[in-house]
Design an enzyme around this catalytic site. Structure first.
Site, PDB file in Angstrom:
ATOM      1  N   LYS A  12     -25.387  75.666  33.498  1.00  0.00           N
ATOM      2  CA  LYS A  12     -26.606  74.869  33.558  1.00  0.00           C
ATOM      3  C   LYS A  12     -27.510  75.354  34.711  1.00  0.00           C
ATOM      4  CE  LYS A  12     -24.451  73.031  30.211  1.00  0.00           C
ATOM      5  NZ  LYS A  12     -23.555  71.880  30.341  1.00  0.00           N
TER       6      LYS A  12
ATOM      7  N   ASP B 294     -18.531  65.553  38.925  1.00  0.00           N
ATOM      8  CA  ASP B 294     -19.257  66.550  38.150  1.00  0.00           C
ATOM      9  C   ASP B 294     -20.692  66.506  38.657  1.00  0.00           C
ATOM     10  OD1 ASP B 294     -20.688  67.995  36.240  1.00  0.00           O
ATOM     11  OD2 ASP B 294     -19.306  67.455  34.628  1.00  0.00           O
TER      12      ASP B 294
HETATM   13  C1  LIG Z   1     -22.237  71.561  30.057  1.00  0.00           C
HETATM   14  C2  LIG Z   1     -21.522  70.612  30.928  1.00  0.00           C
HETATM   15  C3  LIG Z   1     -20.156  70.747  31.189  1.00  0.00           C
HETATM   16  C4  LIG Z   1     -19.294  71.821  30.554  1.00  0.00           C
HETATM   17  O1  LIG Z   1     -19.666  73.084  30.966  1.00  0.00           O
HETATM   18  P1  LIG Z   1     -19.438  74.428  30.085  1.00  0.00           P
HETATM   19  O2  LIG Z   1     -19.973  75.471  30.979  1.00  0.00           O
HETATM   20  O3  LIG Z   1     -20.176  74.251  28.800  1.00  0.00           O
HETATM   21  O4  LIG Z   1     -17.971  74.544  29.849  1.00  0.00           O
HETATM   22  C5  LIG Z   1     -19.555  69.840  32.048  1.00  0.00           C
HETATM   23  N1  LIG Z   1     -20.263  68.825  32.605  1.00  0.00           N
HETATM   24  C6  LIG Z   1     -21.574  68.652  32.363  1.00  0.00           C
HETATM   25  C7  LIG Z   1     -22.306  67.521  33.001  1.00  0.00           C
HETATM   26  C8  LIG Z   1     -22.261  69.540  31.525  1.00  0.00           C
HETATM   27  O5  LIG Z   1     -23.559  69.356  31.278  1.00  0.00           O
END
Ligand SMILES: *Cc1c(COP(=O)(O)O)cnc(C)c1O
Length: 381
Positions: free
Chosen positions: A197, A172
């Protein structure tokens, strides 16, 4: 073509050319129906291959140094499809214990229904991942820097260890973004993002992405066309526009974060700062060896006696917000939000104190951020 620079990729790669009117930007193709006769590609929004979807994926692939990418309706769609594509009934996933809350919930709540097995590591060192591996482990998933304490996992070491055991790896990369970290170059197989984000960057888009080899992306596509979850072309277009400034935004935010971390580190009312760019961070050297910049997320603890929630409310410029990574600075108290369901003892065990504030640093002028923080602290008396 020679390798393009980051900002050139952000600006130009994956444009849909406006052949008809020669407009300066990508036209939006809203069709949910495309000709089916004598065409190579059967285009359909849920197949993730409308012109806007297909071309924006090229930008993301170029940024993450991969052959291919796919764009989803959310970060969770991206991560869940990726897991479901590479795990079959009876397979085992090793995941880092400090993980985005939604990913933890997905694994705990949905995996048992599909007969998928998982182990959360005891820590974030390569040994922690290695000791969690079983005979049926098919995928190792990491998150670095992690939320909210900004721990750093050794990407090269985990990728190498996994490769030696023929286990796939995914990361991630939301917190770092490709501006600050390119995990593919360090040996990771698949990179996913919550495009909600930094890719979106203006707190007005919900989207996700996975980037990897063409073979892996095809495997994900085969699952995704059944599950759905593609992104509407209107939002794809907005995301493309946002991503033109990804490099500029994230670099400015990263610069601000480093300055703020250094300033907070010396601040008499701040007990502790968590930021991989500080020499005091336990994995500073490791972060330096695998990141181009240290990112724009940091956390800090107010000294005992100063109430974190009252501090948050006293801020005027810096907003309180659940989400992160917009051009505006935002804060949350993890003990009241992401970790509210844990007992105080459980929180203590994972290092989340009631004094902790997570800070998503924006592009505002550094002096104004400093002033807002100082005024809020002063207001607490
Ligand atoms: C927000 C976030 C997610 C999930 O993303 P969404 O677009 O809200 O589904 C996954 N990993 C991290 C590190 C995040 O900050």
């Amino acid at each position: 073509m020679k390798k393009l620079g980051l900002n050139t990729i952000c600006t130009h790669v994956g444009e849909v050319k406006d052949e008809q009117f020669k407009g300066a930007v990508s036209p939006i193709y809203l069709s949910s129906s495309y000709e089916f006769l004598d065409v190579d590609i059967k285009r359909y929004p849920r197949y993730f291959n409308t012109p806007n979807q297909e071309y924006l994926a090229k930008k993301i692939a170029a940024l993450e140094h991969t052959e291919a990418a796919m764009i989803f309706g959310s970060g969770m769609a991206a991560i869940s499809h990726m897991f479901l594509a590479f795990l079959n009934k009876g397979d085992h996933l090793v995941v880092q214990n400090t993980l985005y809350g939604g990913t933890v919930n997905f694994i705990k709540e949905e995996f048992p229904k599909y007969g998928l097995e998982f182990t959360f590591t005891n820590g974030y060192k390569v040994e922690d991942f290695e000791s969690a591996i079983q005979e049926n482990t098919k995928l190792i998933h990491i998150e670095t820097p992690s939320n909210p304490l900004l721990t750093i996992t050794d990407i090269r070491a985990v990728a190498k260890m996994a490769k030696s055991k023929k286990i796939l790896t995914s990361i991630d990369n939301t917190f770092a973004s490709p501006v600050n970290q390119n995990p593919i170059d360090l040996g990771i197989d698949m990179v996913m993002h919550s495009a909600t984000k930094y890719f979106g960057g203006h707190s007005d888009i919900c989207a996700g992405a996975v980037a990897s080899s063409a073979v892996h992306i095809e495997k994900i596509w085969n699952v995704s066309k059944n599950l759905g979850g593609s992104l509407s072309d209107m939002t794809v277009w907005m995301l493309e526009r946002s991503m033109k400034t990804l490099g500029l935004r994230v670099k400015a935010q990263t610069k601000n974060a480093l300055k703020l971390a250094k300033w907070l580190h010396k601040h008499p009312k701040i007990a502790k700062v968590y930021y991989p760019g500080l020499k005091s961070h336990p994995e500073h050297k490791l972060a330096k060896s695998q990141m181009k910049g240290f990112g724009a997320m940091l956390s800090f603890e107010l000294v005992e006696g100063l109430d974190a929630y009252a501090f948050q409310k006293a801020l005027e410029l810096i907003k309180s917000s659940m989400s992160l990574a917009g051009v505006e600075s935002t804060v949350i108290s993890p003990h009241l939000t992401s970790h509210a369901l844990l007992t105080p003892e459980e929180r203590q065990a994972v290092g989340i104190s009631d004094q902790l504030i997570r800070f998503s640093v924006g592009i505002e002028d550094f002096k104004d951020l400093k002033k807002d923080i100082d005024l809020a602290i002063a207001a607490l008396g």
